[in-house]
Design a protein around this motif. Structure first.
Motif, PDB file in Angstrom:
ATOM      1  N   ALA A 172       0.833  -1.208   0.000  1.00 52.88           N
ATOM      2  CA  ALA A 172       0.000   0.000   0.000  1.00 52.88           C
ATOM      3  C   ALA A 172       0.865   1.256   0.000  1.00 52.88           C
ATOM      4  N   LEU A 173       1.934   1.258   0.810  1.00 46.89           N
ATOM      5  CA  LEU A 173       2.812   2.425   0.852  1.00 46.89           C
ATOM      6  C   LEU A 173       3.575   2.590  -0.461  1.00 46.89           C
ATOM      7  N   TRP A 174       3.970   1.479  -1.061  1.00 52.61           N
ATOM      8  CA  TRP A 174       4.606   1.556  -2.379  1.00 52.61           C
ATOM      9  C   TRP A 174       3.650   2.172  -3.393  1.00 52.61           C
ATOM     10  N   ALA A 175       2.384   1.763  -3.306  1.00 48.36           N
ATOM     11  CA  ALA A 175       1.384   2.318  -4.222  1.00 48.36           C
ATOM     12  C   ALA A 175       1.236   3.821  -3.997  1.00 48.36           C
ATOM     13  N   GLY A 176       1.267   4.246  -2.718  1.00 50.52           N
ATOM     14  CA  GLY A 176       1.169   5.667  -2.428  1.00 50.52           C
ATOM     15  C   GLY A 176       2.318   6.466  -3.008  1.00 50.52           C
ATOM     16  N   LEU A 177       3.492   5.832  -3.101  1.00 55.03           N
ATOM     17  CA  LEU A 177       4.666   6.513  -3.650  1.00 55.03           C
ATOM     18  C   LEU A 177       4.698   6.523  -5.171  1.00 55.03           C
ATOM     19  N   ASN A 178       4.148   5.484  -5.774  1.00 52.66           N
ATOM     20  CA  ASN A 178       4.359   5.285  -7.210  1.00 52.66           C
ATOM     21  C   ASN A 178       3.099   5.380  -8.065  1.00 52.66           C
ATOM     22  N   ILE A 179       1.932   5.334  -7.473  1.00 54.74           N
ATOM     23  CA  ILE A 179       0.688   5.349  -8.240  1.00 54.74           C
ATOM     24  C   ILE A 179      -0.008   6.689  -8.034  1.00 54.74           C
ATOM     25  N   LYS A 180      -0.239   7.399  -9.096  1.00 58.11           N
ATOM     26  CA  LYS A 180      -0.792   8.749  -9.001  1.00 58.11           C
ATOM     27  C   LYS A 180      -2.218   8.861  -9.521  1.00 58.11           C
ATOM     28  N   SER A 181      -2.568   8.124 -10.561  1.00 56.57           N
ATOM     29  CA  SER A 181      -3.886   8.301 -11.177  1.00 56.57           C
ATOM     30  C   SER A 181      -4.988   7.767 -10.271  1.00 56.57           C
ATOM     31  N   PRO A 182      -6.164   8.423 -10.273  1.00 55.14           N
ATOM     32  CA  PRO A 182      -7.270   7.977  -9.421  1.00 55.14           C
ATOM     33  C   PRO A 182      -7.694   6.536  -9.692  1.00 55.14           C
ATOM     34  N   ILE A 183      -7.685   6.112 -10.965  1.00 51.91           N
ATOM     35  CA  ILE A 183      -8.100   4.737 -11.292  1.00 51.91           C
ATOM     36  C   ILE A 183      -7.132   3.732 -10.688  1.00 51.91           C
ATOM     37  N   ALA A 184      -5.835   4.022 -10.823  1.00 54.29           N
ATOM     38  CA  ALA A 184      -4.825   3.122 -10.267  1.00 54.29           C
ATOM     39  C   ALA A 184      -4.925   3.066  -8.747  1.00 54.29           C
ATOM     40  N   VAL A 185      -5.192   4.207  -8.112  1.00 60.81           N
ATOM     41  CA  VAL A 185      -5.354   4.241  -6.663  1.00 60.81           C
ATOM     42  C   VAL A 185      -6.568   3.419  -6.243  1.00 60.81           C
ATOM     43  N   THR A 186      -7.637   3.488  -7.026  1.00 64.56           N
ATOM     44  CA  THR A 186      -8.840   2.709  -6.726  1.00 64.56           C
ATOM     45  C   THR A 186      -8.541   1.217  -6.764  1.00 64.56           C
ATOM     46  N   VAL A 187      -7.828   0.784  -7.810  1.00 63.37           N
ATOM     47  CA  VAL A 187      -7.462  -0.632  -7.921  1.00 63.37           C
ATOM     48  C   VAL A 187      -6.572  -1.046  -6.748  1.00 63.37           C
ATOM     49  N   ALA A 188      -5.594  -0.200  -6.418  1.00 60.37           N
ATOM     50  CA  ALA A 188      -4.703  -0.497  -5.296  1.00 60.37           C
ATOM     51  C   ALA A 188      -5.483  -0.583  -3.987  1.00 60.37           C
ATOM     52  N   SER A 189      -6.497   0.260  -3.837  1.00 59.80           N
ATOM     53  CA  SER A 189      -7.312   0.249  -2.620  1.00 59.80           C
ATOM     54  C   SER A 189      -8.127  -1.030  -2.505  1.00 59.80           C
ATOM     55  N   LEU A 190      -8.656  -1.504  -3.626  1.00 65.40           N
ATOM     56  CA  LEU A 190      -9.409  -2.761  -3.616  1.00 65.40           C
ATOM     57  C   LEU A 190      -8.513  -3.929  -3.221  1.00 65.40           C
ATOM     58  N   VAL A 191      -7.284  -3.904  -3.733  1.00 64.25           N
ATOM     59  CA  VAL A 191      -6.326  -4.964  -3.391  1.00 64.25           C
ATOM     60  C   VAL A 191      -5.945  -4.862  -1.915  1.00 64.25           C
ATOM     61  N   MET A 192      -5.702  -3.638  -1.447  1.00 62.77           N
ATOM     62  CA  MET A 192      -5.352  -3.433  -0.053  1.00 62.77           C
ATOM     63  C   MET A 192      -6.484  -3.864   0.875  1.00 62.77           C
ATOM     64  N   GLY A 193      -7.717  -3.533   0.491  1.00 65.53           N
ATOM     65  CA  GLY A 193      -8.868  -3.950   1.294  1.00 65.53           C
ATOM     66  C   GLY A 193      -8.964  -5.460   1.394  1.00 65.53           C
ATOM     67  N   ALA A 194      -8.706  -6.138   0.270  1.00 65.85           N
ATOM     68  CA  ALA A 194      -8.735  -7.605   0.274  1.00 65.85           C
ATOM     69  C   ALA A 194      -7.628  -8.171   1.158  1.00 65.85           C
ATOM     70  N   ALA A 195      -6.456  -7.535   1.120  1.00 67.79           N
ATOM     71  CA  ALA A 195      -5.336  -8.008   1.934  1.00 67.79           C
ATOM     72  C   ALA A 195      -5.620  -7.820   3.425  1.00 67.79           C
ATOM     73  N   VAL A 196      -6.173  -6.673   3.798  1.00 70.67           N
ATOM     74  CA  VAL A 196      -6.489  -6.406   5.203  1.00 70.67           C
ATOM     75  C   VAL A 196      -7.569  -7.383   5.692  1.00 70.67           C
ATOM     76  N   SER A 197      -8.585  -7.611   4.859  1.00 68.93           N
ATOM     77  CA  SER A 197      -9.627  -8.575   5.223  1.00 68.93           C
ATOM     78  C   SER A 197      -9.051  -9.976   5.366  1.00 68.93           C
ATOM     79  N   SER A 198      -8.134 -10.340   4.465  1.00 71.27           N
ATOM     80  CA  SER A 198      -7.498 -11.653   4.544  1.00 71.27           C
ATOM     81  C   SER A 198      -6.701 -11.790   5.833  1.00 71.27           C
ATOM     82  N   MET A 199      -5.995 -10.722   6.202  1.00 67.35           N
ATOM     83  CA  MET A 199      -5.240 -10.740   7.458  1.00 67.35           C
ATOM     84  C   MET A 199      -6.184 -10.955   8.635  1.00 67.35           C
ATOM     85  N   HIS A 200      -7.309 -10.236   8.632  1.00 65.20           N
ATOM     86  CA  HIS A 200      -8.263 -10.351   9.742  1.00 65.20           C
ATOM     87  C   HIS A 200      -8.790 -11.775   9.878  1.00 65.20           C
TER      88      HIS A 200
END
Length: 257
Positions: A160-188
């Protein structure tokens, strides 16, 4: 051994908790992107907002999911101070990781430190929140699944932090957020599958508050904070937009003179 139900309300709590994790991740990433384009006090403020958004999103995800958690043979209550402490831990430790990346200039060492710190913060929030459980019996954990859940948290936070550093476009951020949400849910849920409970039937009244008395109202309040902050960030001009606006005003000011 009590039977554990992780989705007492069906798919409602898993889906809603995933949505909250995605919103927190999206807001945190957008604030991190804004921070990297700012300087001084503005950068600090954006990083503080990013940390609070990610921490709040993770905490809300965890406890919304816990609304669907039940154990046969015992009721469940929550220690209020410990539950609030888990929220503060999430925000503070995630903040350390976000600031390490925000002021690290994109260096791999800063990214590693930020991802490790943030991931450990996510895991600490989860297991501190589990420590707040009050039930008739003893809670046990599978150490292998616990270790796996911590690893997932660290990897997800670093990504997620790598995405914050390297991903700028709103669409890319949205995709990264969906992946991050899935990862956090998986951790839980990996951490929850590590849990087993030896129930000791008792008529003694448990201390603490029920989920509906305390967790639900707080989760609603924090969810509202995420939505309102998301609206604020969406409506706030970016550094590029402010620069373009200033450039457009210069010819007008020159013409007036």
């Amino acid at each position: 051994m009590g039977h554990l139900d992780h989705a007492a309300f069906g798919w409602l709590t898993p889906v809603l908790s995933y949505v909250m994790a995605c919103i927190g991740a999206a807001l945190g990433l957008r604030c991190t992107v804004r921070a990297l384009g700012a300087t001084g006090r503005s950068r600090r403020n954006w990083l503080v907002t990013a940390a609070s958004a990610i921490g709040t999103g993770i905490w809300t995800m965890h406890f919304v999911a816990m609304l669907g958690f039940g154990v046969t043979g015992t009721e469940i209550r929550y220690d209020v101070p410990l539950t609030i402490l888990s929220l503060l831990v999430a925000m503070i430790v995630v903040g350390v990781g976000v600031f390490a990346v925000g002021y690290g200039g994109g260096r791999p060492r800063a990214l590693f430190l930020g991802g490790l710190t943030t991931g450990l913060g996510v895991a600490s929030m989860h297991y501190l929140g589990m420590t707040a459980l009050r039930l008739h019996g003893a809670v046990h954990y599978d150490p292998v699944l616990v270790a796996l859940s911590v690893l997932i948290a660290v990897v997800a936070a670093t990504a997620a932090l790598w995405a914050g550093l390297n991903i700028k476009s709103p669409i890319a951020v949205t995709v990264a957020s969906l992946v991050m949400g899935a990862a956090v849910s998986s951790m839980h849920y990996t951490g929850m599958f590590a849990v087993s409970v030896d129930v000791t039937p008792s008529g003694e009244v448990l201390p603490g508050a029920t989920a509906m008395q305390f967790i639900f109202p707080l989760a609603v309040g924090l969810g509202s904070y995420l939505f309102l902050t998301s609206a604020f960030v969406a409506l706030s001009p970016t550094a590029g937009e402010r620069e373009a606006s200033a450039s457009a005003q210069r010819p007008l000011e020159s013409a007036v003179r």
